[in-house]
Design a protein around this motif. Structure first.
Motif, PDB file in Angstrom:
ATOM      1  N   ARG A 131     -10.376  -7.173   5.366  1.00 44.54           N
ATOM      2  CA  ARG A 131      -9.970  -6.479   4.130  1.00 44.54           C
ATOM      3  C   ARG A 131     -11.053  -6.435   3.064  1.00 44.54           C
TER       4      ARG A 131
ATOM      5  N   ASP B  73      -4.188  -5.435   4.501  1.00 46.97           N
ATOM      6  CA  ASP B  73      -4.586  -6.086   5.742  1.00 46.97           C
ATOM      7  C   ASP B  73      -5.732  -5.349   6.431  1.00 46.97           C
TER       8      ASP B  73
ATOM      9  N   ASN C 225      -5.975  -2.401   7.441  1.00 47.39           N
ATOM     10  CA  ASN C 225      -5.570  -1.440   8.462  1.00 47.39           C
ATOM     11  C   ASN C 225      -5.511  -0.038   7.845  1.00 47.39           C
TER      12      ASN C 225
ATOM     13  N   LEU D  27       0.445  -7.624   5.497  1.00 43.48           N
ATOM     14  CA  LEU D  27      -0.425  -8.527   4.736  1.00 43.48           C
ATOM     15  C   LEU D  27       0.248  -9.878   4.501  1.00 43.48           C
TER      16      LEU D  27
ATOM     17  N   THR E  53      -9.361  -0.532  11.822  1.00 46.52           N
ATOM     18  CA  THR E  53      -9.020  -1.676  10.996  1.00 46.52           C
ATOM     19  C   THR E  53     -10.250  -2.542  10.761  1.00 46.52           C
TER      20      THR E  53
END
Lengths: 492, 466
Positions: free
Chosen positions: A346, A375, A377, A155, A343
């Motif tokens: 965010r 982030d 993910n 991040l 992913t």
């Protein structure tokens, strides 16, 4: 089995000790950390220098033998499985840290270098290399670069691709390429460095790399926020970003993950909570303390029911260590653990976690979700049993739908694990026909005989799943467009 | 597939725990904890690799040929991979099952068979025979024969590593714990339980805080009987009444590691019975290798048809404590002897973990903390203390090359600490360290001692009754 003349040539390059093709060696390089995949190579070789790699590749190129490069074999995308047999090139003998250049803030090393060792060496000089994949205790820097590894600090600091400045690589014809260097700015033509980062051994064998270092943050502090409502946790993530704070780590764990990690690490994690965020900030003392205070307020305002701020650095390190072990600790629940890498932007974290839970229910499979919330993910992780093909089939269907949903939210099929075999059927979903076409032309131009890690990256594209249940997302979009239409009708 | 391979493959299919094989998710976290992987860099020589080889045999992907067998033999069994494994794979069980299948299906060569039979069945389980060997060794050392053997060059007939090991042997008395204790005129009484088993009971010094069964071990009680005596002296001082059941036998660890599970179970059963009779709170072990198997008697006996035996095994395993745990956490604190001259420089000491104590009994803090409490001692952590020293049962005899490589690296790390004393918690490690000191030519500067013997010199002990 390779022809004896080829075996002799290969052994002559590295010395007999470093070429092996006995059954034991073939079996022990037939897998990596990816569940469900295994294939036997025809030989295993351990080069000691770039020149040796070049000589090896020349022999393989001449005889059209597949070449599969490998470090520690800790990847989770099947990236080092020798699908079509061939020669496994194990890079771990080439593990020297060649230079830490404090004037230019760079480090240069051979790619077989262990990531943890590299971190320790760099930090001893007061410098810092941020990318920290959870497997860093065993993985190699070359593997990190080849698959574009990320980690817990993405991040704030970005991932491996943001740090590689230059590479030395052996191309499929055996020629040795050098890209970039100790330069922050370099605009000379195509960015070949970036092209090779994440190429997963399909274009070249990476032998040396130069990466960027930064000064080591002088202070760090961790905290844990506990939630009895999943949405509140996700809301916190959005609110933190909206408040322009970039913690170095912002990790998410759902309840099943919490319970299993606690069982393993025994550090007093809140096993009755619905979700937990582990947050860490680094920098100078004043900034960190200020950010922590603000983070505290944001967590509470977003609905955290409990906050624990680490009193000592050791306490903070323990929390992060526990988070690092999440993947493997989850494997205690069921025999086979399949960890994925979906992913999303965010801001979509909450939607994605809920979607994963819906999909798990739909296919009747157990999926825990943890990951790098900051982030976007996420690692939806299925606990299953490789011996139950029917269940495995449902798991595969579930993941296909998870990828579909992630892409629909503007996300991707892999944030940090790379494509390898596992994501190859979904690559086109992400990059489109034009993307695949361009990638294939690059591959064909550089590796015309298709000897470099064949079977990876490109595969027959899966059919996209037609949603059987409509997601809230889809419904919302439909509603919005319907009301748009209404408005249009009104205005016209 | 040749017929022996086929038989072994079949036997591995039947004996290997399929769940454990499947549980290995191949994350590789075990690898950097594995000494043979660190030395060779070869996947096959790592826990993940060995499990993959076992699974490959079970799956029919490869046959259990000579190289398979030698790879299994190359494993030290140090089990450092187990604490490192987040998936909790019971590697120790898998390697034991594999070795048991190998031992059952493919006979060893005649000389190896003779050695195995002599030691595993002929000597270790028999206290009288061990004592006799002790007496003989004692005679050899005291009569001048040892000197003669060394000076005459007779020892040169043996391989180098045996010559060096012979030099590392401690002086042996031939008496065991009980004889030494009673000969020294120290307090004890004899008890007989209702069912007629005999106990030697040594009273606590001062108020009694608990009753401890003393596991004296087989080789421990011959080669290191004085360490057993010091163990009892320390335990008394910490407030424990010590009970020595006479009917106890060898723990069976060497048998279990060699794949002789039947023998191991028989010995375990005898010990479980003997200590059950003694009605103790804890069972004290002062050898990491023995303690680890004692601690796993519950697993060893889990498939026994007799449910009472299973229950007794669980109780036994639960009672087993390493001497350092008893002294550090469960007894009265020991009082260090104050250095006579506080200006004296503290003695630099380092600690080599016993793998089985650390990885199976999960004891690593207590020995260090006990030493850190001593004002006259400066503890210096040994880099790689958690890595096996290469002793590993009889590994240093069967895999001498790997063993000496590990040992030489170990000695480099010892040198870096500047320590004058290497403290260990297991007789095998102790002998190995002594051997390492010989190999490094440091006999005059560095010594290796058992934690118990080291502590016995550094703390106050009142041997006679109050």
């Amino acid at each position: 089995m390779l022809e004896s003349v080829i075996r002799e040539q290969l052994a002559a390059v590295v010395g007999g000790k470093w070429f092996k093709d006995d059954p034991e060696s073939l079996v022990s390089y037939s897998y990596d950390a990816t569940p469900l995949y295994q294939a036997m190579p025809d030989g295993v070789i351990f080069p000691g220098s770039t020149q040796e790699v070049s000589d090896i590749v020349k022999i393989c190129s001449k005889h059209r033998i597949p070449v599969i490069t490998r470090g520690a074999g800790s990847n989770l995308c099947g990236g080092t499985i020798p699908l079509q047999g061939g020669l496994i090139v194990v890079m771990t003998r080439m593990n020297k840290l060649l230079e830490i250049d404090a004037d230019n803030l760079t480090a240069t090393f051979q790619t077989g270098l262990n990531t943890k060792q590299f971190h320790l060496a760099v930090e001893q000089t007061g410098l810092f290399y941020p990318p920290d994949p959870s497997s860093m205790i065993i993985c190699t820097m070359g593997g990190n670069i080849a698959l574009g590894a990320g980690g817990l600090r993405g991040l704030k600091y970005g991932t491996t691709k943001d740090y590689v400045l230059g590479l030395e690589a052996v191309l499929p014809d055996g020629s040795i390429l050098r890209t970039g260097g100790k330069l922050v700015k370099d605009a000379a033509g195509y960015d070949l460095t970036r092209l090779l980062v994440g190429s997963g051994g399909t274009l070249a064998i990476l032998t040396e790399a130069t990466v960027k270092l930064i000064p080591k943050p002088s202070y760090r502090k961790a905290m844990v926020a506990v939630y009895d409502d999943l949405n509140a946790a996700a809301r916190t993530v959005s609110n933190i970003i909206a408040n322009h704070i970039f913690p170095c780590t912002l990790e998410f764990m759902d309840q099943p993950t919490l319970q299993v990690v606690e069982e393993f690490a025994k550090i007093g994690l809140p096993v009755h909570a619905k979700a937990m965020l582990a947050i860490e900030q680094d920098g100078n003392v004043d900034d960190v303390e200020r950010d922590l205070k603000k983070l505290e307020e944001i967590c509470l305002a977003s609905g955290a029911v409990q906050l624990n701020i680490a009193k000592t650095p050791e306490e903070g390190a323990k929390v992060m260590e526990a988070r690092r072990s999440a993947l493997a600790a989850l494997s205690r629940l069921r025999p086979t653990t399949i960890l994925e890498d979906a992913t999303v932007p965010r801001s979509k974290i909450a939607d994605m976690v809920l979607e994963v839970q819906r999909i798990a229910q739909k296919y009747d499979v157990q999926i825990c979700t943890f990951g790098h919330a900051g982030d976007g993910n996420l690692h939806p992780t299925a606990m299953t049993d490789a011996r139950d093909p029917e269940e495995i089939h449902r798991v595969e269907q579930a993941f296909a739908e998870i990828f579909e949903v992630a892409i629909a939210m503007g996300g991707t099929i892999t944030g940090e694990h790379g494509v390898g075999i596992v994501k190859a059927p979904y690559l086109e979903w992400k990059v489109g026909q034009a993307g695949i076409k361009m990638m294939k032309s690059i591959k064909d131009a550089i590796d015309p005989h298709q000897i470099m890690n064949p079977g990876k990256l490109f595969a027959e594209t899966r059919k996209r799943i037609v949603f059987q249940e409509r997601t809230e997302q889809a419904e919302r979009t439909e509603r919005d467009s319907a009301s748009d239409q209404d408005q249009k009708i009104e205005t016209s | 597939m040749s017929s022996t391979h086929e038989k072994l493959a079949q036997s591995l299919k039947l004996t290997l725990d399929e769940d454990q094989l499947t549980n290995c998710m191949r994350c590789g976290f075990c690898q950097t904890a594995c000494p043979t992987f660190l030395e060779t860099g070869l996947e096959a020589a790592s826990p993940r690799g060995r499990i993959a080889l076992m699974k490959a045999v079970v799956d029919g992907l490869m046959e259990p040929d000579e190289s398979f067998r030698s790879q299994m033999d190359l494993c030290l069994g140090c089990r450092a991979c187990e604490p490192a494994c987040p998936s909790d794979v019971k590697y120790g069980q898998l390697i034991e099952q594999t070795r048991a299948a190998i031992a059952a299906e493919k006979p060893y060569s005649l000389p190896v068979r003779v050695v195995r039979k002599t030691f595993l069945q002929g000597i270790f389980p028999h206290r009288g025979r061990l004592k006799l060997i002790g007496k003989t060794l004692s005679f050899y050392q005291k009569s001048g024969l040892q000197k003669f053997a060394r000076s005459s060059g007779a020892m040169k007939l043996f391989p180098d590593h045996l010559q060096q090991l012979e030099k590392a042997l401690p002086p042996v008395t031939g008496d065991g714990l009980e004889e030494l204790w009673s000969k020294a005129g120290l307090p004890y009484r004899r008890e007989t339980t209702d069912s007629g088993s005999r106990l030697m009971v040594i009273p606590a010094a001062g108020a009694k805080v608990g009753r401890v069964g003393m596991f004296r071990g087989c080789i421990m009680d011959v080669m290191f009987a004085s360490t057993n005596v010091n163990t009892v002296r320390l335990l008394r001082q910490a407030g424990f009444e010590i009970v020595i059941p006479e009917e106890q036998v060898c723990c069976g660890a060497l048998h279990a590691h060699a794949g002789e599970m039947g023998d191991a179970k028989q010995l375990a059963g005898q010990n479980i019975w003997a200590f059950g009779e003694a009605d103790v709170d804890y069972i004290a072990s002062n050898a990491g290798g023995c303690g680890a198997l004692l601690k796993e008697y519950d697993h060893l006996m889990h498939a026994e048809p007799d449910e009472r035996l299973q229950q007794a095994a669980i109780r036994f395993a639960d009672q087993v404590k390493d001497i350092s745990e008893l002294l550090h956490s469960l007894g009265r604190p020991l009082t260090p002897i104050q250095a006579e001259n506080p200006q004296n420089e503290a003695i630099t000491v380092t600690y080599q973990d016993s793998c089985h104590l650390r990885n199976v009994m999960r004891v690593q803090g207590e020995p260090r903390q006990l030493m850190e409490l001593l004002p006259a001692v400066q503890m210096c952590e040994l880099q790689g203390a958690e890595v096996c020293c290469g002793s590993a049962g009889i590994y240093n005899l069967t895999q001498t090359e790997m063993s000496t490589t590990l040992l030489d690296h170990k000695m480099e790390h010892v040198e870096a600490t500047g320590a004058k004393v290497i403290v260990t918690s297991n007789p095998g490690c102790l002998l190995q360290m002594k051997w390492g000191i010989e190999r490094a030519g440091k006999q005059n500067g560095v010594e290796a001692v058992h934690l118990v013997d080291f502590l016995a010199e550094q703390v106050l002990i009142e041997d006679k009754p109050d």
